[in-house]
Scaffold this motif. Structure first.
Motif, PDB file in Angstrom:
ATOM      1  N   LEU A 470       0.830  -1.206   0.000  1.00  0.00           N
ATOM      2  CA  LEU A 470       0.000   0.000   0.000  1.00  0.00           C
ATOM      3  C   LEU A 470       0.862   1.253   0.000  1.00  0.00           C
ATOM      4  N   PHE A 471       0.288   2.316  -0.595  1.00  0.00           N
ATOM      5  CA  PHE A 471       0.954   3.614  -0.641  1.00  0.00           C
ATOM      6  C   PHE A 471       0.953   4.243   0.752  1.00  0.00           C
ATOM      7  N   ARG A 472       2.082   4.853   1.142  1.00  0.00           N
ATOM      8  CA  ARG A 472       2.182   5.471   2.461  1.00  0.00           C
ATOM      9  C   ARG A 472       2.408   6.979   2.389  1.00  0.00           C
ATOM     10  N   ARG A 473       3.290   7.425   1.534  1.00  0.00           N
ATOM     11  CA  ARG A 473       3.603   8.859   1.567  1.00  0.00           C
ATOM     12  C   ARG A 473       4.302   9.250   0.275  1.00  0.00           C
ATOM     13  N   SER A 474       4.118  10.523  -0.104  1.00  0.00           N
ATOM     14  CA  SER A 474       4.846  11.124  -1.224  1.00  0.00           C
ATOM     15  C   SER A 474       5.730  12.232  -0.707  1.00  0.00           C
ATOM     16  N   TYR A 475       6.893  12.372  -1.326  1.00  0.00           N
ATOM     17  CA  TYR A 475       7.842  13.428  -0.965  1.00  0.00           C
ATOM     18  C   TYR A 475       7.776  14.475  -2.068  1.00  0.00           C
ATOM     19  N   GLU A 476       6.829  15.419  -1.867  1.00  0.00           N
ATOM     20  CA  GLU A 476       6.528  16.381  -2.924  1.00  0.00           C
ATOM     21  C   GLU A 476       6.978  17.793  -2.601  1.00  0.00           C
ATOM     22  N   GLU A 477       7.125  18.130  -1.332  1.00  0.00           N
ATOM     23  CA  GLU A 477       7.473  19.490  -0.953  1.00  0.00           C
ATOM     24  C   GLU A 477       8.860  19.854  -1.456  1.00  0.00           C
ATOM     25  N   GLY A 486      18.508   8.338  -8.269  1.00  0.00           N
ATOM     26  CA  GLY A 486      19.084   7.606  -7.139  1.00  0.00           C
ATOM     27  C   GLY A 486      18.310   7.844  -5.866  1.00  0.00           C
ATOM     28  N   LEU A 487      18.088   6.755  -5.090  1.00  0.00           N
ATOM     29  CA  LEU A 487      17.435   6.829  -3.784  1.00  0.00           C
ATOM     30  C   LEU A 487      18.218   5.970  -2.806  1.00  0.00           C
ATOM     31  N   GLN A 488      18.494   6.518  -1.609  1.00  0.00           N
ATOM     32  CA  GLN A 488      19.192   5.786  -0.565  1.00  0.00           C
ATOM     33  C   GLN A 488      18.629   6.209   0.790  1.00  0.00           C
ATOM     34  N   SER A 489      18.435   5.230   1.686  1.00  0.00           N
ATOM     35  CA  SER A 489      17.980   5.524   3.049  1.00  0.00           C
ATOM     36  C   SER A 489      19.067   5.142   4.028  1.00  0.00           C
ATOM     37  N   ASP A 490      19.146   5.913   5.149  1.00  0.00           N
ATOM     38  CA  ASP A 490      20.201   5.636   6.116  1.00  0.00           C
ATOM     39  C   ASP A 490      19.860   4.413   6.958  1.00  0.00           C
ATOM     40  N   ARG A 491      20.781   4.052   7.831  1.00  0.00           N
ATOM     41  CA  ARG A 491      20.635   2.812   8.593  1.00  0.00           C
ATOM     42  C   ARG A 491      19.521   2.903   9.628  1.00  0.00           C
ATOM     43  N   LEU A 492      19.237   4.082  10.146  1.00  0.00           N
ATOM     44  CA  LEU A 492      18.232   4.249  11.189  1.00  0.00           C
ATOM     45  C   LEU A 492      16.870   4.627  10.628  1.00  0.00           C
ATOM     46  N   ASN A 493      16.725   4.650   9.316  1.00  0.00           N
ATOM     47  CA  ASN A 493      15.457   4.989   8.658  1.00  0.00           C
ATOM     48  C   ASN A 493      14.937   6.369   9.067  1.00  0.00           C
ATOM     49  N   ARG A 494      15.830   7.298   9.178  1.00  0.00           N
ATOM     50  CA  ARG A 494      15.443   8.673   9.498  1.00  0.00           C
ATOM     51  C   ARG A 494      15.529   9.583   8.280  1.00  0.00           C
ATOM     52  N   THR A 495      16.493   9.340   7.427  1.00  0.00           N
ATOM     53  CA  THR A 495      16.753  10.243   6.308  1.00  0.00           C
ATOM     54  C   THR A 495      16.705   9.468   4.997  1.00  0.00           C
ATOM     55  N   LEU A 496      16.041  10.051   4.018  1.00  0.00           N
ATOM     56  CA  LEU A 496      16.018   9.537   2.655  1.00  0.00           C
ATOM     57  C   LEU A 496      16.784  10.508   1.770  1.00  0.00           C
ATOM     58  N   ILE A 497      17.716  10.002   0.998  1.00  0.00           N
ATOM     59  CA  ILE A 497      18.551  10.835   0.136  1.00  0.00           C
ATOM     60  C   ILE A 497      18.156  10.555  -1.306  1.00  0.00           C
ATOM     61  N   SER A 498      17.958  11.606  -2.068  1.00  0.00           N
ATOM     62  CA  SER A 498      17.554  11.461  -3.471  1.00  0.00           C
ATOM     63  C   SER A 498      18.445  12.324  -4.349  1.00  0.00           C
ATOM     64  N   GLY A 499      18.716  11.824  -5.542  1.00  0.00           N
ATOM     65  CA  GLY A 499      19.470  12.567  -6.544  1.00  0.00           C
ATOM     66  C   GLY A 499      18.710  12.581  -7.850  1.00  0.00           C
ATOM     67  N   ILE A 510      12.097  10.922   6.584  1.00  0.00           N
ATOM     68  CA  ILE A 510      11.250   9.819   6.128  1.00  0.00           C
ATOM     69  C   ILE A 510       9.879   9.864   6.791  1.00  0.00           C
ATOM     70  N   LYS A 511       9.803  10.240   8.056  1.00  0.00           N
ATOM     71  CA  LYS A 511       8.523  10.205   8.767  1.00  0.00           C
ATOM     72  C   LYS A 511       7.591  11.337   8.340  1.00  0.00           C
ATOM     73  N   THR A 512       8.132  12.544   8.213  1.00  0.00           N
ATOM     74  CA  THR A 512       7.283  13.698   7.904  1.00  0.00           C
ATOM     75  C   THR A 512       7.188  13.980   6.414  1.00  0.00           C
ATOM     76  N   GLY A 513       8.144  13.519   5.622  1.00  0.00           N
ATOM     77  CA  GLY A 513       8.139  13.779   4.187  1.00  0.00           C
ATOM     78  C   GLY A 513       8.625  15.157   3.821  1.00  0.00           C
ATOM     79  N   LYS A 514       9.247  15.887   4.759  1.00  0.00           N
ATOM     80  CA  LYS A 514       9.735  17.232   4.477  1.00  0.00           C
ATOM     81  C   LYS A 514      11.190  17.201   4.039  1.00  0.00           C
ATOM     82  N   CYS A 515      11.538  18.144   3.184  1.00  0.00           N
ATOM     83  CA  CYS A 515      12.914  18.260   2.698  1.00  0.00           C
ATOM     84  C   CYS A 515      13.731  19.011   3.739  1.00  0.00           C
TER      85      CYS A 515
END
Length: 954
Positions: A470-477, A486-499, A510-515
């Motif tokens: 199921l869909f959970r969240r979009s990172y649109e802001e 490219g997409l990479q997430s850190d070990r603690l699932n706090r930060t999502l990195i995109s290129g 990752i939790k709030t979807g804010k940049c």
């Protein structure tokens, strides 16, 4: 002509081996377009297949890989087997192997362009069809040429066979459609057949004597009686006939294969077709064969697959029993799976996803995409046409593999992302589609295995639940404006990195979807890779630069320039010290992150498209263009010392890709490593002094077991004592007296003893006082010139370091206490000299500890001992002179009194300089060394704290 052919050729200069990675082996290869060979050994069948420059031998019963042949200099073009021997044709040579060892070799011609198209065993001889339109017969044991049959242009040889029961006869087929029977013994043609009006492609002996099955290029299969020159029946299939075989289990069924990958089954009684196995292989089928007396059909294809078909159904149709296969199109993306480094996930151009085992080849498998074989029969399509589109990228996490789907794949020109279940080795139940509906460009799976991230061509980033899909969240802001690469997430699932191709690197919560942060790169970003242990992010940009970004400090810390074409992939080493990258310039480069230098570079035969480093650091896996296998490169840092100095483009070398055999030719391997050592020898060497300064205390390089065991040697010996005494041997008869001991020995008579004493030339050790090397070197060091601190005991301590703890204990206990404890004094003097030099501190302490345990009570009980030997000898001489000159005058008496005063002074000094005072000085030196060592430890800890403080401030 026998022996290895010596061809005149210009050899290129010997190239050095890579500094870090050396070719190990290739996995994923099963067979190719060369026909296989099946040999029965008792009740077992063995299958030999060709794999480029080597061959594989499989056990047909379980389809397990038994042996991998040796590496040949040229690709193998034909195979044959006889007993334990395997014959291969490579170029103009025929080489015989017993398992993987070469037994003999002979050549069929001196022309380098000559090749061998087919091999046939003929008793003690081997028949070969050469590209110069000739047939040669050689003795396969000696290599001696028996006969040669040359043909003109009107008869171009394509295939041959030895008909059953035909003595010294072979049947030869031609490209003109004619056949000829030749007598090999007399080298004469016996009979010529009329043309079949189509080139002959294959021969097969039928179960009936005199009847041969002839396969033609136009798809016709002719059963021809060669004794009467009469055609029994003619059947026709679609496409060129590549192989024909017959059942021998009381079923009159013939199977034929064509160039399109289909297998046709024929009922010979009714002369009709029974069934067509459409798409049995993807590509030409070079050989098929029924096992003798069994309803099992073996087939191999140019699609890198070997399959077993069993006929056990009521309708007589076959089903797939076992198979071994790999990619039949080059893999595009590979990735090590798990922490043990035993499996590699691979996605190829053949639209399949596979898991290859690096340990056991039989564990390799293809991840299922459903019942494609049934659909292909209903729709009359090939299986590859029903598979999912080409996989462009792949991501996996082993955290939740036993609970739900844990693999995501993005496909060519498809918005939907497919999930896969590694536990079931099958396609998952979920399709994750981006909200903007555009094509998916990249995927990622969180380290916890709960979430999947999807990046689209429109710049959108979406998060899905891996369990439910199921869909959970979009990172649109403040999102990306161009395709996400490219997409990479850190070990603690706090930060999502995109290129993205817009050149922006974004960090998302990752939790709030804010940049949280945005970094702008100088050029578009094509790929990202995060090393989760230290949060270092590697970024590939279109300007052919790899940038290392510190995610915590959010700044670029390294830039690696050097590739001259687009960078295809990169991977981190497990410890994070290296970054390995591949490019369209066909080079693979290794970058050292702490120094920022390039430490290894080599050029391959073909371009590397994907890289993956083993989690254990043993191997580097690579996938290349136009190669269906996966290549493993061994990390030399695991088993030898490698210089990691900075290198330049001038140090690039060309390296051949690994082969299926673990080790290539021994001489080539020796040359490679020898050359590498020569290269390392040319590098500037740095000689480290044994002691940097005289004020610094140094330790020895010996292992702890060499000196730590000395401190507890008594405990170890008592623990290792046998619990029970050895049992006495059985008593000998009463009339034979024996000696006591473990082995019974008879008592010699007195006459035998006297005779043996007279004849013996042995020297009894009780008559001598032997001196060990230990004591010899100790006395040599004592007699060397200089004071106690300047004497040279280096040879003595070098010898002492080679002794084991028990030997050291024996030498110390064997010291003589004669001559006023001379030998113990020499040893204490040597220890004092070593402590004054501030070297081997822990060894000196351990040796001194053991010495005082053994001789401490003797030293305390004899404080007045210790007069030097030279002074004693001088005093003895003076005493003797005084005794001889007792009747001298007053002058002599005055000298006598002076000598007695000197002797008394020497004795007083000797008492002060006895063993007890030496041990006191040693104790003082040891105390000073311990205080110095403690001070150095405190200084080291404060330095570490200062470095940590500066790092956090930076």
């Amino acid at each position: 002509m026998f022996g290895v052919s010596k061809k005149a050729r210009t050899q290129a200069p010997k190239a050095a081996a890579p500094r870090i990675f050396v070719p190990f082996r290739a996995i994923g290869y099963v067979t190719n377009e060369v026909p296989f060979n099946i040999q029965a050994r008792g009740q077992a069948y063995f299958l030999t297949t060709c794999v480029g420059t080597t061959f594989h031998i499989y056990d047909v019963a379980k389809m397990n890989l038994q042996f991998v042949g040796a590496h040949t200099s040229q690709p193998i073009t034909a195979l044959a087997a006889l007993g334990d021997l395997t014959f291969v044709a490579c170029g103009s040579d025929v080489v015989s192997y017993r398992r993987a060892k070469e037994v003999s070799r002979f050549t069929c011609g001196e022309d380098e362009r000559l090749s061998i198209a087919s091999l046939e065993i003929f008793g003690q001889h081997i028949i070969s069809i050469c590209s110069d339109n000739s047939v040669k017969l050689n003795d396969h044991t000696t290599g001696e040429l028996y006969t040669t049959i040359d043909f003109d242009s009107s008869f171009t040889v394509t295939t041959l066979i030895h008909p059953s029961t035909y003595l010294n006869k072979i049947l030869i087929g031609s490209n003109q459609g004619t056949m000829q029977i030749w007598n090999i013994r007399t080298s004469t043609m016996v009979y010529a057949f009329k043309s079949f009006n189509s080139p002959i492609t294959c021969f097969t002996q039928t179960p009936v004597v005199d009847v041969i099955a002839v396969g033609l290029l136009d798809g016709s299969i002719v059963l021809h009686n060669i004794r009467t020159d009469a055609t029994i029946m003619t059947l026709r299939q679609e496409g060129k006939v590549t192989a024909v075989t017959f059942r021998t289990d009381d079923q009159h069924v013939m199977a034929s294969a064509n160039m399109y990958g289909d297998i046709a089954l024929w009922d010979l009684n009714r002369q009709k077709i029974l069934h067509v196995m459409k798409g049995a292989h993807d590509g030409s089928i070079p050989s098929i064969q029924f096992l003798n007396g069994q309803p099992i059909l073996m087939s191999s294809g140019a699609d890198n697959a070997v399959k077993q078909w069993i006929f056990d159904s009521l309708d007589g149709l076959p089903r797939l029993l076992k198979s071994r296969s790999g990619h039949h199109q080059p893999p595009t993306h590979i990735k090590y799976y798990g922490e043990d480094g035993h499996f590699i996930l691979s996605a190829g151009r053949d639209r399949s996803v596979r898991a290859f085992s690096t340990v056991r080849d039989s564990q390799s498998t293809e991840l299922s995409q459903g019942s494609l074989s049934k659909k292909s029969k209903l729709l009359n399509l090939k299986i590859d046409e029903l598979k999912l589109p080409l996989v462009t990228t792949l991501a996996a996490s082993p955290a939740k593999e036993k609970e739900w789907d844990n693999i995501l794949t993005a496909h060519w020109n498809e918005p939907g992302v497919r999930s896969w279940n590694y536990q079931r080795k099958a396609l998952g139940a979920h399709i994750m589609t981006p909200k903007d509906g555009s094509t998916t460009k990249t995927v990622a799976v969180s380290s916890c295995g709960n979430f999947g991230f999807v990046g689209s061509a429109s710049g959108g980033i979406d998060m899905f639940n891996m369990q439910s899909g199921l869909f959970r969240r979009s990172y649109e802001e403040d999102g990306h404006k161009k395709s996400v690469t490219g997409l990479q997430s850190d070990r603690l699932n706090r930060t999502l990195i995109s290129g993205s191709l817009d050149g922006l690197l974004k960090l998302w919560d990752i939790k709030t979807g804010k940049c949280e942060h945005t970094m702008e790169m100088p050029s578009p970003i094509t790929h990202l890779l995060l090393f989760t242990e230290n949060n270092h992010l590697a970024v590939i940009c279109d300007d052919l630069c790899i940038r290392i970004v510190d995610v915590e400090n959010r700044r670029v810390v390294r830039e690696f320039w050097g590739h001259s074409n687009r960078i295809t992939d990169m991977t981190f080493s497990p410890d994070g010290h290296w970054l390995v990258s591949a490019s369209l310039d066909a080079t693979i480069r290794t970058w050292d992150l702490p120094t920022g230098h390039m430490v290894d570079i080599f050029r391959c035969e073909s371009i590397a498209t994907s890289l993956s480093f083993s989690p254990t650091g043993d191997y580097l896996a690579t996938a290349h263009v136009d190669n269906v296998g996966i290549f493993l490169w061994a990390n030399r840092m695991q088993f030898t010392t490698v210089s990691l100095r900075s290198i330049t483009e001038d140090d690039v070398i060309r390296v051949a890709l690994p082969t299926s055999s673990t080790l290539e030719d021994e001489t080539e391997a020796d040359n490679m490593f020898t050359t590498n050592e020569e290269v390392l020898a040319l590098e500037p060497t740095i000689e480290t002094p044994e002691q940097l300064t005289e004020q610094m205390i140094t330790l020895s390089l010996l292992p702890k077991s060499k000196w730590q065991t000395l401190l507890n040697l008594d405990v170890i010996k008592s623990r290792n004592k046998p619990k029970e005494a050895p049992k006495a041997p059985e008593k000998a008869p009463f009339f034979l007296s024996t000696l006591p001991g473990v082995e019974p020995k008879f008592v010699a008579t007195k006459k035998d003893e006297e005779r043996s004493m007279e004849d013996s030339k042995m020297i009894r050790m009780s008559m001598l006082q032997p001196e060990t090397v230990f004591m010899t070197l100790l006395k040599r060091g004592h007699t060397s010139s200089g004071s106690s601190s300047e004497k040279d005991y280096s040879d003595f301590f070098d010898h002492l370091k080679t002794l084991n703890p028990s030997a050291v204990d024996f030498e110390l206990r064997s010291m003589s206490l004669d001559n006023d404890l001379a030998e113990p004094r020499y040893f204490l003097e040597a220890i004092e000299c070593l402590l004054q030099q501030k070297r081997d501190f822990e060894l000196a302490e351990a040796y001194l500890n053991l010495f005082l345990k053994i001789h401490g009570d003797v030293l305390v009980a004899n404080p007045e001992a210790g007069l030097d030997d030279e002074e004693e000898s001088e005093s003895e001489d003076e005493d003797s002179e005084m005794e001889s000159d007792a009747d001298s005058d007053e002058e002599e008496e005055r000298k006598q009194r002076k000598a007695s005063k000197k002797l008394l002074k020497v004795k007083v000094n000797a008492v002060k300089a006895g063993p007890l005072s030496v041990s006191m000085r040693l104790r003082r030196l040891v105390g000073e060394h311990q205080r110095e060592w403690k001070r150095l430890e405190e200084l080291f800890q404060s330095t570490l704290c200062l470095i940590e403080f500066m790092r956090t401030k930076a």
